[in-house]
Motif scaffolding. Structure first.
Motif, PDB file in Angstrom:
ATOM      1  N   GLY A   1       0.821  -1.206   0.000  1.00  0.00           N
ATOM      2  CA  GLY A   1       0.000   0.000   0.000  1.00  0.00           C
ATOM      3  C   GLY A   1       0.850   1.249   0.000  1.00  0.00           C
ATOM      4  O   GLY A   1       1.459   1.623  -0.997  1.00  0.00           O
ATOM      5  N   THR A   2       0.916   1.893   1.152  1.00  0.00           N
ATOM      6  CA  THR A   2       1.621   3.170   1.260  1.00  0.00           C
ATOM      7  C   THR A   2       3.128   3.024   1.156  1.00  0.00           C
ATOM      8  O   THR A   2       3.821   3.985   0.818  1.00  0.00           O
ATOM      9  N   GLY A   3       3.657   1.838   1.478  1.00  0.00           N
ATOM     10  CA  GLY A   3       5.105   1.663   1.562  1.00  0.00           C
ATOM     11  C   GLY A   3       5.693   2.228   2.831  1.00  0.00           C
ATOM     12  O   GLY A   3       6.920   2.219   3.007  1.00  0.00           O
ATOM     13  N   ASN A   4       4.837   2.704   3.743  1.00  0.00           N
ATOM     14  CA  ASN A   4       5.317   3.323   4.977  1.00  0.00           C
ATOM     15  C   ASN A   4       5.698   2.288   6.024  1.00  0.00           C
ATOM     16  O   ASN A   4       5.290   1.128   5.957  1.00  0.00           O
ATOM     17  N   ILE A   5       6.458   2.739   7.007  1.00  0.00           N
ATOM     18  CA  ILE A   5       7.013   1.890   8.054  1.00  0.00           C
ATOM     19  C   ILE A   5       6.271   2.173   9.357  1.00  0.00           C
ATOM     20  O   ILE A   5       6.137   3.339   9.761  1.00  0.00           O
ATOM     21  N   PHE A   6       5.820   1.109  10.020  1.00  0.00           N
ATOM     22  CA  PHE A   6       5.087   1.228  11.284  1.00  0.00           C
ATOM     23  C   PHE A   6       5.909   0.584  12.396  1.00  0.00           C
ATOM     24  O   PHE A   6       6.426  -0.529  12.239  1.00  0.00           O
ATOM     25  N   LEU A   7       6.019   1.278  13.526  1.00  0.00           N
ATOM     26  CA  LEU A   7       6.742   0.732  14.664  1.00  0.00           C
ATOM     27  C   LEU A   7       6.289   1.447  15.927  1.00  0.00           C
ATOM     28  O   LEU A   7       5.508   2.399  15.882  1.00  0.00           O
TER      29      LEU A   7
ATOM     30  N   PHE B   1      -4.869   4.309   8.963  1.00  0.00           N
ATOM     31  CA  PHE B   1      -3.748   5.084   8.455  1.00  0.00           C
ATOM     32  C   PHE B   1      -3.948   5.402   6.978  1.00  0.00           C
ATOM     33  O   PHE B   1      -4.676   4.728   6.254  1.00  0.00           O
ATOM     34  N   THR B   2      -3.282   6.467   6.559  1.00  0.00           N
ATOM     35  CA  THR B   2      -3.147   6.828   5.153  1.00  0.00           C
ATOM     36  C   THR B   2      -1.651   6.977   4.887  1.00  0.00           C
ATOM     37  O   THR B   2      -0.822   6.752   5.772  1.00  0.00           O
ATOM     38  N   SER B   3      -1.299   7.394   3.691  1.00  0.00           N
ATOM     39  CA  SER B   3       0.117   7.583   3.382  1.00  0.00           C
ATOM     40  C   SER B   3       0.703   8.760   4.139  1.00  0.00           C
ATOM     41  O   SER B   3       1.929   8.899   4.223  1.00  0.00           O
ATOM     42  N   THR B   4      -0.159   9.609   4.703  1.00  0.00           N
ATOM     43  CA  THR B   4       0.336  10.822   5.369  1.00  0.00           C
ATOM     44  C   THR B   4       0.050  10.863   6.854  1.00  0.00           C
ATOM     45  O   THR B   4       0.223  11.901   7.492  1.00  0.00           O
ATOM     46  N   GLY B   5      -0.384   9.752   7.452  1.00  0.00           N
ATOM     47  CA  GLY B   5      -0.565   9.785   8.899  1.00  0.00           C
ATOM     48  C   GLY B   5      -1.683   8.905   9.411  1.00  0.00           C
ATOM     49  O   GLY B   5      -2.318   8.155   8.658  1.00  0.00           O
TER      50      GLY B   5
ATOM     51  N   TYR C   1       4.288   4.914  15.682  1.00  0.00           N
ATOM     52  CA  TYR C   1       4.818   5.817  14.671  1.00  0.00           C
ATOM     53  C   TYR C   1       4.547   5.273  13.273  1.00  0.00           C
ATOM     54  O   TYR C   1       4.509   4.070  13.053  1.00  0.00           O
ATOM     55  N   GLU C   2       4.421   6.223  12.329  1.00  0.00           N
ATOM     56  CA  GLU C   2       4.377   5.903  10.905  1.00  0.00           C
ATOM     57  C   GLU C   2       5.400   6.767  10.190  1.00  0.00           C
ATOM     58  O   GLU C   2       5.349   8.004  10.277  1.00  0.00           O
ATOM     59  N   TYR C   3       6.357   6.117   9.500  1.00  0.00           N
ATOM     60  CA  TYR C   3       7.386   6.815   8.743  1.00  0.00           C
ATOM     61  C   TYR C   3       7.292   6.446   7.275  1.00  0.00           C
ATOM     62  O   TYR C   3       6.937   5.315   6.927  1.00  0.00           O
ATOM     63  N   SER C   4       7.658   7.381   6.418  1.00  0.00           N
ATOM     64  CA  SER C   4       7.740   7.077   4.996  1.00  0.00           C
ATOM     65  C   SER C   4       8.969   6.211   4.742  1.00  0.00           C
ATOM     66  O   SER C   4       9.858   6.072   5.598  1.00  0.00           O
ATOM     67  N   SER C   5       9.052   5.646   3.544  1.00  0.00           N
ATOM     68  CA  SER C   5      10.188   4.789   3.200  1.00  0.00           C
ATOM     69  C   SER C   5      11.496   5.571   3.141  1.00  0.00           C
ATOM     70  O   SER C   5      12.577   4.974   3.158  1.00  0.00           O
ATOM     71  N   THR C   6      11.409   6.899   3.097  1.00  0.00           N
ATOM     72  CA  THR C   6      12.612   7.728   3.094  1.00  0.00           C
ATOM     73  C   THR C   6      12.954   8.253   4.481  1.00  0.00           C
ATOM     74  O   THR C   6      13.868   9.066   4.639  1.00  0.00           O
ATOM     75  N   GLY C   7      12.204   7.791   5.492  1.00  0.00           N
ATOM     76  CA  GLY C   7      12.526   8.172   6.864  1.00  0.00           C
ATOM     77  C   GLY C   7      11.913   9.467   7.333  1.00  0.00           C
ATOM     78  O   GLY C   7      12.433  10.100   8.261  1.00  0.00           O
ATOM     79  N   VAL C   8      10.799   9.876   6.746  1.00  0.00           N
ATOM     80  CA  VAL C   8      10.114  11.101   7.148  1.00  0.00           C
ATOM     81  C   VAL C   8       8.901  10.722   7.997  1.00  0.00           C
ATOM     82  O   VAL C   8       8.073   9.894   7.584  1.00  0.00           O
ATOM     83  N   LEU C   9       8.771  11.326   9.166  1.00  0.00           N
ATOM     84  CA  LEU C   9       7.655  11.037  10.059  1.00  0.00           C
ATOM     85  C   LEU C   9       6.342  11.495   9.445  1.00  0.00           C
ATOM     86  O   LEU C   9       6.186  12.649   9.055  1.00  0.00           O
ATOM     87  N   GLN C  10       5.373  10.551   9.360  1.00  0.00           N
ATOM     88  CA  GLN C  10       4.053  10.859   8.825  1.00  0.00           C
ATOM     89  C   GLN C  10       3.009  11.020   9.925  1.00  0.00           C
ATOM     90  O   GLN C  10       2.004  11.696   9.735  1.00  0.00           O
ATOM     91  N   GLY C  11       3.233  10.366  11.059  1.00  0.00           N
ATOM     92  CA  GLY C  11       2.271  10.475  12.142  1.00  0.00           C
ATOM     93  C   GLY C  11       2.736   9.703  13.358  1.00  0.00           C
ATOM     94  O   GLY C  11       3.553   8.782  13.264  1.00  0.00           O
ATOM     95  N   SER C  12       2.236  10.078  14.519  1.00  0.00           N
ATOM     96  CA  SER C  12       2.513   9.357  15.761  1.00  0.00           C
ATOM     97  C   SER C  12       1.344   9.568  16.702  1.00  0.00           C
ATOM     98  O   SER C  12       0.618  10.561  16.612  1.00  0.00           O
ATOM     99  N   THR C  13       1.167   8.613  17.607  1.00  0.00           N
ATOM    100  CA  THR C  13       0.105   8.726  18.602  1.00  0.00           C
ATOM    101  C   THR C  13       0.453   7.882  19.808  1.00  0.00           C
ATOM    102  O   THR C  13       1.051   6.812  19.669  1.00  0.00           O
TER     103      THR C  13
END
Length: 852
Positions: free
Chosen positions: A498-504, A567-571, A512-524
């Motif tokens: 899907g988004t290709g994002n990283i969840f941890l 989640f979406t690709s941006t958070g 946390y949700e980060y993009s594949s390039t290491g940019v934070l998209q969201g946290s809670t």
């Protein structure tokens, strides 16, 4: 171990998915060549910790298809949940995929199979399995006296070809061992004088001589330019001496060494700065590598004596084949009562603390090492075909005797006759300048990009490119990302289709949700730091765009918690949480007991979660630490949302002193057909008699081949009987369902020749505990007083009083072959008598006798 090389061949493969949903497209795999199907038709399947963390369900959108097919976890989801249609000649019920017609549109998936002339594949009729009444221990081998597979971590299993019978030689299991090897790396300490400087233009030369392979020489040059000293083969010095200048020079020299690592495996170096000193170390451990005294002309730099490498006696990663061995039933691997070690490696000096991952062709394994000085090191191991274990185990490694190879390791690729390659990538030291460790974070591979992600205990997320199909290297850019400074990170999970994002998550209970390039998209935040926060990796449902986290201590009530996060690709979207009110959570009195992640059941995969009625959706379950007991709870869904009220919550597992559950593993037995011997109907209730059946109440069973006869068995009644039916009641030889047409049919009236009743065997949930025991539950749950269908205590003999008596569990096949449907795990304490007379941690295989 013999494993044929994978190819970059890109075949067309049309796939039937999830029984009622059909897709058709080109099975392209990765552009990097990590494709599933080989030119010879064999289809491999790696299973590791991440298989259960990435979820694909019915109803996925068309745009996901191409991305899904590059991920082996999608293939595993199809196969392990009984939904990949199989050729009627498939051996042992494994699926062989056949060509399907193209879709009408790339934007949707078809609701039903296409019409002829396309020939549709059908499932083979499999011999009816016996009821899962026990989990029998088939073998148990020693992993050594120091440590075994770490709590919460898992072995990894590789099947060479799912379209063939299990292989005794090519199928293997990898066990990580959380123990130092006893080996040391050759090293030397350099010191920059604090009172003098260097004018620049001087050199220092390091030479590494492996037992095999070419000599590696690295020559670096001092410079007084800060900019030049941060590039190439230069390092910064100062013309005047001071403590600060000496510290900067030590850091600069270490950075120069670390950015100019050898391109080959056995002669790599790593450098660790500390104030005005730099420790230079060979990455390959033991006496097989010689580090020569450095030659230097730098005015204020001096080196001490070289400490030679030292050999030890403990492996930190081992591989086993001849898996399908044992005593009763007769093993598929004929004449074998024990597995054999294909390799026993001292891969570095430190422990392997988390789960390994496998390449698609099965020739490579990636895992991390906790090195005491060298820091966190990623290993990408290419398994050798030579002598890959020490001479101390050769005589016992026959499959007929208990092997003792974990204490007779070799250094991969640098011990006589080993043909392995152990490519090591230092993670923390080159990027952070300090040594860090990893306790919870297993590496995750995105196969389509050939990128690996892993976290550490200090809050950093690393990325390594070219992990399996290229040359592994630190990704750079934003990586390593400081996700949560000073806090533990758990295993990253990528939304690969899907988004290709990283969840941890972290030990503060922040997701946390980060993009594949290491940019934070969201946290809670979903809880507090008490008792470890979020221990385990998220479960990421790519189809429904939901991530599931569990935390030991919630913010609301002091109990543990399950959170569903859209989640979406941006958070992230709005979080739905459910509190385990019967859990100890923040109030544990017997030490910290990890809370592991949630587990979807088979119906989650095959029904999804989007229906407005909970009864028409799947479920998700959590085993957790209750007050003085282990508990298992089940939740449902409406319209995609987690229903916060638990459907069932049982403490009928182990009610005594506080002990933890291991991670849960779900496994679905595939379809089995029974022949009706009698059929009666009274009103709308139909009773079918078979010689035996394993159906359960609420299960969907397909009736075919019943024809009209006499005694009330008219055409209207038969039309209503044939088709999908839901079991309402059952016994060992009968089951009932409600027909859409009312009739009164006496026994013997309908024609039953050629008829069948087809349904799944059962959905199972496996987990272990510190009792010790391994439990089996049938899913979905039906009661809050539900007890395990199987409790196995013999598999962890002599192990007690531990946070978790079993590691994570890997389940492999659904096969009729003897000993070939198995569970693999490690014990959490030493045992005598289980895997030898010497106290040792054990690698254990249990057979699912119900699938044989």
């Amino acid at each position: 171990m013999s494993a044929r090389k994978n190819s970059s061949y890109l075949p067309s493969l049309w796939i039937a998915v999830f029984g009622i949903v059909w897709i058709s497209s080109i099975f392209i795999g990765s552009a990097l060549g990590q494709d599933f199907k080989r030119p010879d038709g064999s289809v491999p399947l790696p299973l590791d910790w991440s298989t259960r963390h990435v979820v694909y369900t019915v109803g996925f959108p068309g745009e996901q298809v191409e991305k899904m097919q590059g991920d082996p976890r999608f293939f595993a989801a199809m196969r392990l949940h009984g939904n990949a249609l199989a050729d009627e000649n498939a051996s042992n019920g494994y699926p062989i995929f056949k060509r399907m017609p193209p879709q009408e549109s790339s934007d949707s998936v078809l609701e039903s199979p296409p019409e002829p002339p396309w020939e549709l594949p059908v499932r083979p009729r499999r011999r009816a399995p016996s009821l899962l009444r026990e989990l029998k221990e088939d073998w148990s081998v020693s992993l050594g006296p120091t440590a075994g597979v770490a709590a919460g971590q898992s072995p990894a299993k590789y099947s060479f070809d799912v379209n063939a019978a299990p292989s005794c030689t090519a199928d293997y299991v990898v066990f990580p061992i959380n123990a130092a090897t006893g080996y040391n790396r050759a090293n030397v300490l350099g010191t920059f004088a604090t009172g003098t400087g260097d004018p620049g233009g001087n050199t220092v030369m390091f030479t590494v001589t492996p037992a095999s392979g070419p000599v590696f020489t690295l020559t670096l040059t001092s410079t007084t330019s800060a900019a030049t000293g941060a590039t190439g083969l230069f390092f910064q010095v100062f013309t005047s001496g001071s403590p600060a200048n000496a510290t900067t020079s030590a850091s600069s020299l270490a950075a120069a060494i670390n950015r100019n690592l050898s391109a080959t495996a056995v002669d790599r170096l790593v450098a660790i700065p500390s104030t005005n000193t730099v420790s230079v170390r060979a990455l390959t451990p033991g006496t097989g590598v010689t580090l020569s005294p450095p030659k230097e002309t730098v005015a204020n730099l001096s080196f001490g004596n070289v400490a030679a490498g030292v050999n030890g006696t403990q492996a930190n990663i081992v591989g086993l084949n001849q898996l399908y061995s044992g005593t009763t039933p007769t093993p598929f691997c004929t004449g074998k009562t024990f597995p054999t070690f294909t390799f026993s490696y001292a891969s570095g000096t430190g422990a392997v603390p988390t789960s390994p991952v496998l390449s698609l062709d099965g020739t490579k394994i990636a895992y991390v090492e906790n090195a005491a000085v060298s820091g966190l090191v990623l290993h990408v191991l290419t398994i050798g075909s030579g002598t890959e274990f020490g001479s101390g185990c050769a005589s016992s490694n026959s499959g007929t005797a208990l092997p003792t190879c974990a204490t007779a390791p070799v250094v991969p690729g640098n011990t006589l006759n080993s043909t392995a390659t152990d490519f090591m990538v230092p993670l923390s030291v080159p990027t952070l300048g300090v040594s860090t460790t990893d306790t919870r974070s297993a590496p995750f591979v995105n196969y389509s990009t050939d990128t690996l992600y892993v976290g550490d205990d200090s809050g950093h997320l690393y990325a390594v490119t070219g992990v399996f199909t290229g040359t592994p290297a630190l990704a750079g850019g934003n990586f390593p990302v400081t996700v949560s400074s000073g806090n533990f990170l758990n295993s990253p999970v990528v939304d690969v289709s899907g988004t290709g994002n990283i969840f941890l998550g972290d030990s503060l209970s922040t997701a946390y949700e980060y993009s594949s390039t290491g940019v934070l998209q969201g946290s809670t935040s979903i809880g507090t730091s008490a008792n470890g926060g979020i221990w385990d990796g998220a479960v990421v449902d790519s189809t429904n765009k939901k991530a599931y986290y569990t935390t030991t201590c919630s913010t609301a009530s002091g109990a543990s918690e399950l959170a569903q996060i859209p989640f979406t690709s941006t958070g992230f979207g709005t979080v739905i949480t459910s509190i385990d009110t019967n859990g100890e959570g923040c109030n544990m009195t017997s030490g910290v007991l990890p809370q592991y992640t949630a587990t979807p059941d088979n119906q989650y995969y095959t029904k999804g979660i989007t229906n407005s009625l909970a009864a028409n959706n799947g479920h998700i379950l959590v085993s957790y630490q209750g007050t003085g007991s282990i508990r298992l709870a089940q939740w449902g869904f409406t319209s995609g949302n987690l229903v916060t009220a638990r459907q069932f919550d049982t403490n009928s597992i182990y009610a005594a002193a506080s002990v933890a559950s291991s991670p849960s593993t779900e496994f679905y037995g595939k379809a089995v057909a029974y022949t009706p011997t009698a059929l009666t109907q009274s009103g709308t209730m139909v009773t079918v008699t078979t010689a035996t059946n394993l159906f359960v109440t609420g299960q969907v069973v397909t009736i075919t081949g019943v024809v009209a006869g006499t005694g009330g068995c008219m055409g209207t009644a038969v039309t209503a009987i044939n088709g999908e039916q839901t079991v309402t009641m059952l016994s060992a030889t009968q089951f009932t369902f409600t027909s859409a047409a009312s009739a009164n049919i006496s026994s013997g009236s309908c024609g039953l020749t050629g008829s069948s009743a087809t349904g799944s065997t059962q959905d199972y949930l496996f987990f272990g505990s510190g009792q010790p025991a391994v439990y089996t539950f049938t899913l979905p749950m039906t009661s809050s007083s539900q007890t395990p269908s199987v409790t196995n205590t013999t598999s962890v003999t002599g192990v007690s009083g531990n946070a978790s008596a079993t590691s994570g569990i890997i389940v492999d096949n659904d096969s009729n072959a003897g000993q070939a449907s198995s569970l693999y795990f490690g014990t959490q304490a030493t045992s005598t008598g289980q895997c030898g007379s010497t106290a040792a941690f054990c690698a254990v295989k249990l057979t699912q006798t119900g699938l044989q």
